[in-house]
Design an enzyme around this catalytic site. Structure first.
Site, PDB file in Angstrom:
ATOM      1  N   GLY A 106      -9.235   5.209  -5.571  1.00 48.12           N
ATOM      2  CA  GLY A 106      -7.933   4.571  -5.764  1.00 48.12           C
ATOM      3  C   GLY A 106      -6.850   5.105  -4.828  1.00 48.12           C
ATOM      4  O   GLY A 106      -7.085   5.324  -3.634  1.00 48.12           O
ATOM      5  N   VAL A 107      -5.676   5.317  -5.384  1.00 52.27           N
ATOM      6  CA  VAL A 107      -4.534   5.826  -4.619  1.00 52.27           C
ATOM      7  C   VAL A 107      -4.889   7.178  -3.993  1.00 52.27           C
ATOM      8  O   VAL A 107      -4.581   7.441  -2.816  1.00 52.27           O
ATOM      9  CB  VAL A 107      -3.306   5.986  -5.551  1.00 52.27           C
ATOM     10  N   ASP A 108      -5.519   8.029  -4.769  1.00 47.93           N
ATOM     11  CA  ASP A 108      -5.886   9.379  -4.321  1.00 47.93           C
ATOM     12  C   ASP A 108      -6.763   9.317  -3.069  1.00 47.93           C
ATOM     13  O   ASP A 108      -6.507  10.000  -2.063  1.00 47.93           O
ATOM     14  CB  ASP A 108      -6.631  10.053  -5.480  1.00 47.93           C
ATOM     15  N   ASP A 130       0.854  -1.183   0.000  1.00 47.96           N
ATOM     16  CA  ASP A 130       0.000   0.000   0.000  1.00 47.96           C
ATOM     17  C   ASP A 130       0.894   1.238   0.000  1.00 47.96           C
ATOM     18  O   ASP A 130       1.736   1.399   0.892  1.00 47.96           O
ATOM     19  CB  ASP A 130      -0.856  -0.049   1.276  1.00 47.96           C
ATOM     20  N   ILE A 131       0.693   2.096  -0.965  1.00 51.24           N
ATOM     21  CA  ILE A 131       1.584   3.259  -1.086  1.00 51.24           C
ATOM     22  C   ILE A 131       1.495   4.189   0.129  1.00 51.24           C
ATOM     23  O   ILE A 131       2.458   4.865   0.466  1.00 51.24           O
ATOM     24  CB  ILE A 131       1.322   4.015  -2.405  1.00 51.24           C
ATOM     25  N   SER A 147      -2.198   5.859 -13.754  1.00 54.77           N
ATOM     26  CA  SER A 147      -3.186   5.688 -14.849  1.00 54.77           C
ATOM     27  C   SER A 147      -3.682   4.257 -15.057  1.00 54.77           C
ATOM     28  O   SER A 147      -4.586   4.047 -15.881  1.00 54.77           O
ATOM     29  CB  SER A 147      -2.663   6.220 -16.203  1.00 54.77           C
ATOM     30  N   THR A 148      -3.122   3.276 -14.330  1.00 50.52           N
ATOM     31  CA  THR A 148      -3.489   1.879 -14.630  1.00 50.52           C
ATOM     32  C   THR A 148      -4.714   1.384 -13.863  1.00 50.52           C
ATOM     33  O   THR A 148      -5.071   0.206 -13.952  1.00 50.52           O
ATOM     34  CB  THR A 148      -2.319   0.907 -14.355  1.00 50.52           C
ATOM     35  N   ASN A 154      -6.263  13.659  -9.850  1.00 47.94           N
ATOM     36  CA  ASN A 154      -6.931  14.207 -11.044  1.00 47.94           C
ATOM     37  C   ASN A 154      -6.712  15.708 -11.025  1.00 47.94           C
ATOM     38  O   ASN A 154      -6.232  16.261 -10.027  1.00 47.94           O
ATOM     39  CB  ASN A 154      -8.415  13.836 -11.084  1.00 47.94           C
TER      40      ASN A 154
HETATM   41  N1  AR6 Z   1      -1.355   1.556  -3.005  1.00 47.23           N
HETATM   42  C1  AR6 Z   1      -0.732   1.212  -4.153  1.00 47.23           C
HETATM   43  N2  AR6 Z   1      -1.373   1.053  -5.336  1.00 47.23           N
HETATM   44  C2  AR6 Z   1      -2.717   1.252  -5.335  1.00 47.23           C
HETATM   45  C3  AR6 Z   1      -3.441   1.622  -4.171  1.00 47.23           C
HETATM   46  C4  AR6 Z   1      -2.700   1.769  -2.963  1.00 47.23           C
HETATM   47  N3  AR6 Z   1      -3.294   2.123  -1.811  1.00 47.23           N
HETATM   48  N4  AR6 Z   1      -4.760   1.756  -4.511  1.00 47.23           N
HETATM   49  C5  AR6 Z   1      -4.858   1.476  -5.832  1.00 47.23           C
HETATM   50  N5  AR6 Z   1      -3.628   1.152  -6.328  1.00 47.23           N
HETATM   51  P1  AR6 Z   1      -5.787   4.624  -9.499  1.00 47.23           P
HETATM   52  P2  AR6 Z   1      -5.413   6.220 -11.966  1.00 47.23           P
HETATM   53  C6  AR6 Z   1      -3.226   0.832  -7.733  1.00 47.23           C
HETATM   54  O1  AR6 Z   1      -7.173   4.299  -9.892  1.00 47.23           O
HETATM   55  O2  AR6 Z   1      -5.678   5.044 -12.833  1.00 47.23           O
HETATM   56  C7  AR6 Z   1      -8.764   8.706  -8.727  1.00 47.23           C
HETATM   57  O3  AR6 Z   1     -10.133   8.847  -8.578  1.00 47.23           O
HETATM   58  C8  AR6 Z   1      -4.318   0.419  -8.691  1.00 47.23           C
HETATM   59  O4  AR6 Z   1      -4.517  -0.993  -8.604  1.00 47.23           O
HETATM   60  O5  AR6 Z   1      -5.514   5.017  -8.105  1.00 47.23           O
HETATM   61  O6  AR6 Z   1      -4.245   7.121 -12.305  1.00 47.23           O
HETATM   62  C9  AR6 Z   1      -8.083  10.034  -9.048  1.00 47.23           C
HETATM   63  O7  AR6 Z   1      -8.676  11.099  -8.333  1.00 47.23           O
HETATM   64  C10 AR6 Z   1      -3.727   0.834 -10.041  1.00 47.23           C
HETATM   65  O8  AR6 Z   1      -2.855  -0.177 -10.555  1.00 47.23           O
HETATM   66  O9  AR6 Z   1      -5.179   5.849 -10.417  1.00 47.23           O
HETATM   67  C11 AR6 Z   1      -8.291  10.154 -10.527  1.00 47.23           C
HETATM   68  O10 AR6 Z   1      -9.579  10.645 -10.822  1.00 47.23           O
HETATM   69  C12 AR6 Z   1      -2.875   2.048  -9.701  1.00 47.23           C
HETATM   70  O11 AR6 Z   1      -2.705   2.020  -8.300  1.00 47.23           O
HETATM   71  C13 AR6 Z   1      -8.172   8.728 -11.008  1.00 47.23           C
HETATM   72  O12 AR6 Z   1      -8.520   7.910  -9.888  1.00 47.23           O
HETATM   73  C14 AR6 Z   1      -3.482   3.386 -10.105  1.00 47.23           C
HETATM   74  O13 AR6 Z   1      -4.894   3.352  -9.910  1.00 47.23           O
HETATM   75  C15 AR6 Z   1      -6.757   8.379 -11.395  1.00 47.23           C
HETATM   76  O14 AR6 Z   1      -6.742   7.084 -11.953  1.00 47.23           O
END
Ligand code: AR6
Length: 171
Positions: free
Chosen positions: A33-35, A11-12, A123-124, A25
């Site tokens: 997600g991460v955000d 977990d980041i 972005s993934t 975003n």
């Molecule tokens: N730690 C590490 N990796 C993670 C975690 C975590 N806690 N949570 C998810 N991932 P994403 P994006 C992985 O969706 O595609 C938000 O709403 C996840 O499995 O976080 O850039 C923002 O506000 C994936 O492989 O980011 C934007 O609107 C990767 O992190 C939008 O999502 C990125 O997934 C950005 O989308």
């Protein structure tokens, strides 16, 4: 400075590094997600700092491919670097914007004198970028970007599939 690239399944928000990168975003005001995880665990100081950025330098939001730093609030990290990845498009090649996220985040990290930086697979997730290609761009871009301060770039991935994709490109 030659930068070491490492890979961790985890977990980041738990990373004890100088800076963690947020897959944000352009509103900078949170999301899933991460955000979502960063704002939840980091507490309200991060959102307050983001709102201050929106009230000053980034009135129109942060453009895709750019990066900006705030406090990391309650996270173990010292700083959060917010960057905005491109949404995946089947008809338009947005790879350069995704590479720019890594490059610009590393530039901001150097400005903070950061020695250790943790990146998610930008972005993934919600933005739909194919994992293998996202991993390739991440690894190639970081390898090509010399940094005056950063000794370790840690890719922090959330599941086995992402771990395999990054491991393939790191070897
Ligand atoms: N730690 C590490 N990796 C993670 C975690 C975590 N806690 N949570 C998810 N991932 P994403 P994006 C992985 O969706 O595609 C938000 O709403 C996840 O499995 O976080 O850039 C923002 O506000 C994936 O492989 O980011 C934007 O609107 C990767 O992190 C939008 O999502 C990125 O997934 C950005 O989308």
């Amino acid at each position: 400075m030659s930068t070491r690239l490492t890979l961790v399944l985890g977990d980041i928000t738990r990373q004890d590094v100088d800076a963690v990168v947020n897959a944000a975003n352009s509103s900078l005001l949170g999301g899933g997600g991460v955000d979502g995880a960063i704002h939840r665990r980091g507490g309200p100081d991060i959102l307050a700092a983001c709102r201050a950025l929106r009230a000053s330098h980034h009135g129109k939001g942060l453009p895709t491919g750019q990066a900006v730093a705030t406090t990391a609030g309650l996270l173990p990290a010292r700083h959060v670097i917010h960057t905005v990845g491109p949404r995946w498009s089947a008809t338009e090649d947005r790879s350069e914007l995704l590479a720019s996220c890594y490059r610009e985040s590393l530039k901001v990290a150097a400005g903070l004198d950061a020695r250790t930086v943790a990146f998610p697979a930008i972005s993934t997730g919600i933005y739909g970028w194919p994992l293998d290609d996202g991993a390739r761009i991440a690894v190639e871009t970081v390898r090509e970007t010399a940094s005056p301060t950063v000794e370790e770039v840690r890719f922090v991935v959330f599941d086995d599939r992402a771990h395999e994709a990054f491991a393939r490109h790191l070897t």
